[in-house]
Write an enzyme that holds these catalytic residues in place. Sequence first.
Site, PDB file in Angstrom:
ATOM      1  N   ASP A   9       0.834  -1.210   0.000  1.00 37.41           N
ATOM      2  CA  ASP A   9       0.000   0.000   0.000  1.00 37.41           C
ATOM      3  C   ASP A   9       0.868   1.259   0.000  1.00 37.41           C
ATOM      4  OD1 ASP A   9      -2.415  -1.318   0.049  1.00 37.41           O
ATOM      5  OD2 ASP A   9      -2.788  -1.049   2.192  1.00 37.41           O
TER       6      ASP A   9
ATOM      7  N   HIS B   9      -4.490   8.641   6.934  1.00 41.05           N
ATOM      8  CA  HIS B   9      -4.076   7.441   7.686  1.00 41.05           C
ATOM      9  C   HIS B   9      -2.665   7.544   8.279  1.00 41.05           C
ATOM     10  CE1 HIS B   9      -7.643   5.420   6.357  1.00 41.05           C
ATOM     11  NE2 HIS B   9      -7.295   5.433   5.071  1.00 41.05           N
TER      12      HIS B   9
ATOM     13  N   GLY C 236      -2.111   2.953   4.444  1.00 40.05           N
ATOM     14  CA  GLY C 236      -3.170   3.187   3.449  1.00 40.05           C
ATOM     15  C   GLY C 236      -2.858   4.287   2.451  1.00 40.05           C
TER      16      GLY C 236
ATOM     17  N   ASP D  31     -14.373  10.630   3.427  1.00 42.04           N
ATOM     18  CA  ASP D  31     -13.743   9.487   2.749  1.00 42.04           C
ATOM     19  C   ASP D  31     -14.458   8.223   3.252  1.00 42.04           C
ATOM     20  OD1 ASP D  31     -10.515   9.014   1.678  1.00 42.04           O
ATOM     21  OD2 ASP D  31     -11.535   7.294   2.603  1.00 42.04           O
TER      22      ASP D  31
ATOM     23  N   HIS E 167     -13.188   5.556   4.122  1.00 44.48           N
ATOM     24  CA  HIS E 167     -12.383   4.932   5.176  1.00 44.48           C
ATOM     25  C   HIS E 167     -12.373   5.805   6.437  1.00 44.48           C
ATOM     26  CE1 HIS E 167     -10.773   3.302   1.343  1.00 44.48           C
ATOM     27  NE2 HIS E 167     -10.765   2.170   2.032  1.00 44.48           N
TER      28      HIS E 167
ATOM     29  N   ASP F 140     -13.648   8.319  -2.580  1.00 47.67           N
ATOM     30  CA  ASP F 140     -13.913   6.878  -2.664  1.00 47.67           C
ATOM     31  C   ASP F 140     -15.262   6.520  -2.047  1.00 47.67           C
ATOM     32  OD1 ASP F 140     -13.067   7.497  -0.126  1.00 47.67           O
ATOM     33  OD2 ASP F 140     -11.349   6.135  -0.112  1.00 47.67           O
TER      34      ASP F 140
ATOM     35  N   TYR G  45     -10.534   6.341  -6.364  1.00 49.82           N
ATOM     36  CA  TYR G  45      -9.751   5.428  -7.200  1.00 49.82           C
ATOM     37  C   TYR G  45     -10.344   5.175  -8.567  1.00 49.82           C
ATOM     38  CZ  TYR G  45      -7.822   5.341  -2.627  1.00 49.82           C
ATOM     39  OH  TYR G  45      -7.294   5.773  -1.434  1.00 49.82           O
TER      40      TYR G  45
END
EC number: 3.5.1.98
Length: 505
Positions: free
Chosen positions: A96, A138, A146, A223, A225, A311, A350
């Site tokens: 990653d 992250h 990440g 996001d 995440h 994302d 992405y």
Amino acid sequence: MADAGKRRVCYYYEPEIGNYYYGQGNAMKPHRVRMTHSLLEGYGLLHRMRVLRPIPASNRDLLRFHSDDYIAFLRSATPDRHLDADILRRFNMSDDCPVFYGLFDYCQSYAGASVCAARELNRGRADIAINWSGGLHHAKRSEASGFCYVNDIVLAILKLLEVHKIYGILFPPLNSLSFLFHSSFSVPLKLISERSIIPQLPTAMIGRDSLLLLARVLYVDIDIHHGDGVEEAFYLTDRVMTVSFHKFGDYFPGTGHIGDIGYGKGQHYAINVPLDEGIDDESYHYVFKPIMEKVMEAFRPDAVVLQCGADSLSGDRLGCFNLSIKGHSDCIRYMRSFNVPLLLLGGGGYTLRNVARCWCYETGVALGVELDDEMPDHEYIGYFGPEFTIHAVPSNMENKNSRRSLDATKVKLLETLSSLQHAPSVQFHEQPTSMDTDQAISSFNSSFLDIVIWKFTDVDPNKDDEVCKEWESLKNTTLTRSELKFLFSLPTVATFALTFSGLQI
Ligand code: V1D
Ligand code: CA
């Protein structure tokens, strides 16, 4: 609530950003930032805002959050130099987060843009500042994670926290006392993590006739995440509230449970909104708007940082939400409507064409300009066929978020926020009161204060004067409570700033 009134917008863009390449197979493509820029140019939006080239983040900037050894490693790592496996493991450099050509320049570039953007807001030169290359939420103090290496968001928030307001004058009429500080650790850090904690930062300092309020910053993360690196950095403080909306359950990075609410002084200042896959615009705003309305009312931030990870859009290569660009951008529209200095950052995203669509449209929202759905011709128009429109149609995937589960989440978080509103520390923001020096000093929660006096404005160190000598001798010393008390009791006090535990804020 939403208002289309004009705002002064500054936009940071580094022309080299699109050339950084994480390597084959890695989903993170800085090229999407160049695509966004090209689309902004096509829509003529570059003429409607100040376009600025960022100054790369300096070592000093980066070390405000990151450790020396980690930054030294990032600076020296190149793909063609042998890298010790233990060191790579230690800093979590992985598939990653690979070591690629120009890695450190890339970190300096995206982090520098966020720090510059925050500085521009601090100076009052813009109402909204944008850095689509940032938002790498992250990254930890000594660890990549990440696709994120340095945490530009934490650095930008630290910059925004430099702003402070003074209410009243401590020693009138000749001198005023102004200072910035944070107390030393009082919470066992191991309880949270050994890695990424910024010490508790108090909200206010009260003197005999004065109240100094330090800025509060709100961080919002849309996001898909969890915004773990930013949450962790400010988990112990009430000066930064973090709110993350994210997919929770068997999903990277695995943190962000609704019960994770902050610790110590920071309790109730971390908010996690766990969501399930397939969430659409209507369901998202069923929770987003009431929660954010309450957060704004209870916390009353001096600045808002919004991480706009794309994302969470429908059809993202790594994501599983079903937001339209309109739904995603309504978060920006809504936060903008509060008219508080706003920093917009990128993040994940992405499916490149949708990322560029989204951040271009959101730049329009920042500017108060509605864009034609039909896309103008520009360098990357080929990516946007066959529709060639700014909007993309969401899918018909199942929404796994039942009304019942959303209600439960909303009710629980709104209850917590109500209790925060009634907490003494918040009333304290509303009603400046006076306290005597004894009370003020005993309100510090550490037994001694590691104070570094780093700025004098009213004292000439070359002057052969007892008071000046006294002040000079205080530089770089550790003061006990009684010494601090003495300092406060001086009949004349120069303007100075304090740092505690070596962190200047
Ligand atoms: F899809 C991939 C293709 C190639 C390589 C990796 C991935 C991938 C998908 N999901 N990587 C992930 C996540 N990593 C893991 C690893 C397995 N574990 C040992 C870790 O599940 C990382 C997802 C990162 C998301 C980053 C972000 O979108 O939140 C972001 N925000 O700002 C910048 C990036
Ligand atoms: Ca999030």
